[in-house]
Design an enzyme around this catalytic site. Sequence first.
Site, PDB file in Angstrom:
ATOM      1  N   HIS A 110      -8.693   4.461  -4.673  1.00 40.97           N
ATOM      2  CA  HIS A 110      -7.755   3.225  -4.468  1.00 40.97           C
ATOM      3  C   HIS A 110      -6.180   3.725  -4.617  1.00 40.97           C
ATOM      4  CE1 HIS A 110     -11.540   1.124  -5.793  1.00 40.97           C
ATOM      5  NE2 HIS A 110     -11.718   2.174  -6.242  1.00 40.97           N
ATOM      6  N   TYR A 111      -5.335   2.524  -4.268  1.00 42.39           N
ATOM      7  CA  TYR A 111      -3.949   2.483  -4.753  1.00 42.39           C
ATOM      8  C   TYR A 111      -3.903   1.472  -5.526  1.00 42.39           C
ATOM      9  CZ  TYR A 111      -2.906  -0.240  -0.300  1.00 42.39           C
ATOM     10  OH  TYR A 111      -2.550  -1.463   0.510  1.00 42.39           O
ATOM     11  N   GLU A 174      -7.687   5.466  -9.161  1.00 44.09           N
ATOM     12  CA  GLU A 174      -6.725   4.560  -8.767  1.00 44.09           C
ATOM     13  C   GLU A 174      -5.190   5.571  -8.807  1.00 44.09           C
ATOM     14  OE1 GLU A 174      -6.157   1.502  -7.914  1.00 44.09           O
ATOM     15  OE2 GLU A 174      -7.691   0.524  -8.630  1.00 44.09           O
ATOM     16  N   HIS A 222     -11.617   2.791  -0.822  1.00 46.12           N
ATOM     17  CA  HIS A 222     -11.907   1.150  -1.115  1.00 46.12           C
ATOM     18  C   HIS A 222     -12.133   0.321   0.122  1.00 46.12           C
ATOM     19  CE1 HIS A 222     -11.065  -2.511  -4.000  1.00 46.12           C
ATOM     20  NE2 HIS A 222     -12.268  -2.200  -3.756  1.00 46.12           N
ATOM     21  N   ASP A 232      -6.647  -0.301   0.680  1.00 49.64           N
ATOM     22  CA  ASP A 232      -6.661   0.839   0.214  1.00 49.64           C
ATOM     23  C   ASP A 232      -7.647   1.799   0.160  1.00 49.64           C
ATOM     24  OD1 ASP A 232      -7.796  -0.971  -1.608  1.00 49.64           O
ATOM     25  OD2 ASP A 232      -7.678   0.363  -3.240  1.00 49.64           O
TER      26      ASP A 232
END
Length: 340
Positions: A110-111, A174, A222, A232
Amino acid sequence: MRKSLYIIGLSVLVFSCTSQKNIKKNSYRPKTAVSQAKPVNVAAVEKQKPHVIKDHGVEFFTTNIADITKNDNTASYGSIVSAKPAGFKVVKTYFPAIAQNFRQKYLILHYTVLPDDKSVEVLTKQNVSAHYLVNNLGDNEIYQLVDENKRSYHAGVSAWRADKNLNDTSIGIEIVNPGYKSDATGKKIFQPFSDEQIKKVAALAKDIVMRYNIPPTNVLAHSDIAPTRKQDPGPLFPWKKLYDEYQIGMWYDEAVKQTFIVNAETEVSTKYNEPSFVFVVQTALQKFGYDLFPNGKWDDATKRTIEVFQYHFRPQNYDGVIDAETWAILQALNQKYPVK
């Protein structure tokens, strides 16, 4: 006379009962010999298995004795959690059973769409989380936020191939990144990741996929598992670099793509708006893993799914439109990574 008759009658009765008992007894003929189960040799079982390690009252089992080629694994990467029933003792005389594997089947990237400090605050104090957070401070630290043996709240409503609700079966990473802004035409403009971040992500991902035997098809964005909701980590995340330099995740073979390209050009140029062709493309996306219902229409869900597919495998152009190269890449990937 009566006495004689009484004696004769009694003799007949005794003979009759005795004969019936003998007939009943002799008529039982078991077809097969019944062998008693042999008692388990506890010492032999314990000799075959490494012992559970105890450290300050906490138990660990760190050796795999199962068949990793079947994705079975008995190793524990944390302490063994056991029941404590009142009045009884749980023992590990026969621990562990061979038939088991890890909960962790997927790795999802993810970001954050937030700077470093806000990313930490949101992921630790609100109803969203990830197992790891990769900062953008140029240091050598990776933040662990959730125990790998527990579910973090990172995937949400999600699906890939036959699996749903991937929070149950995944580890989430993340990465601090501002995400995207839309330009005047509505095109999403994404921000790059730093080299330091990618090195961290690659090392972390490599460690995770090796320990849990996560296959390439289960290392995902994601956006892959929620294509109509998420973007993301976007098209600037270097999936090909992770594949080439770290052997992480999926990528197509260029030579195989080229075998599909000529026919793809013909199909896209002549059949693009035919429902039958749209249905074939949708089916190929679904077969690869995306949660998409084929209906023969270039609807919003299909366009978004094509867009996130392009983020991952064709980032030079992510307009959500099937062109010949995107179609050839999808076919090459389906050939390389068939559903088993």
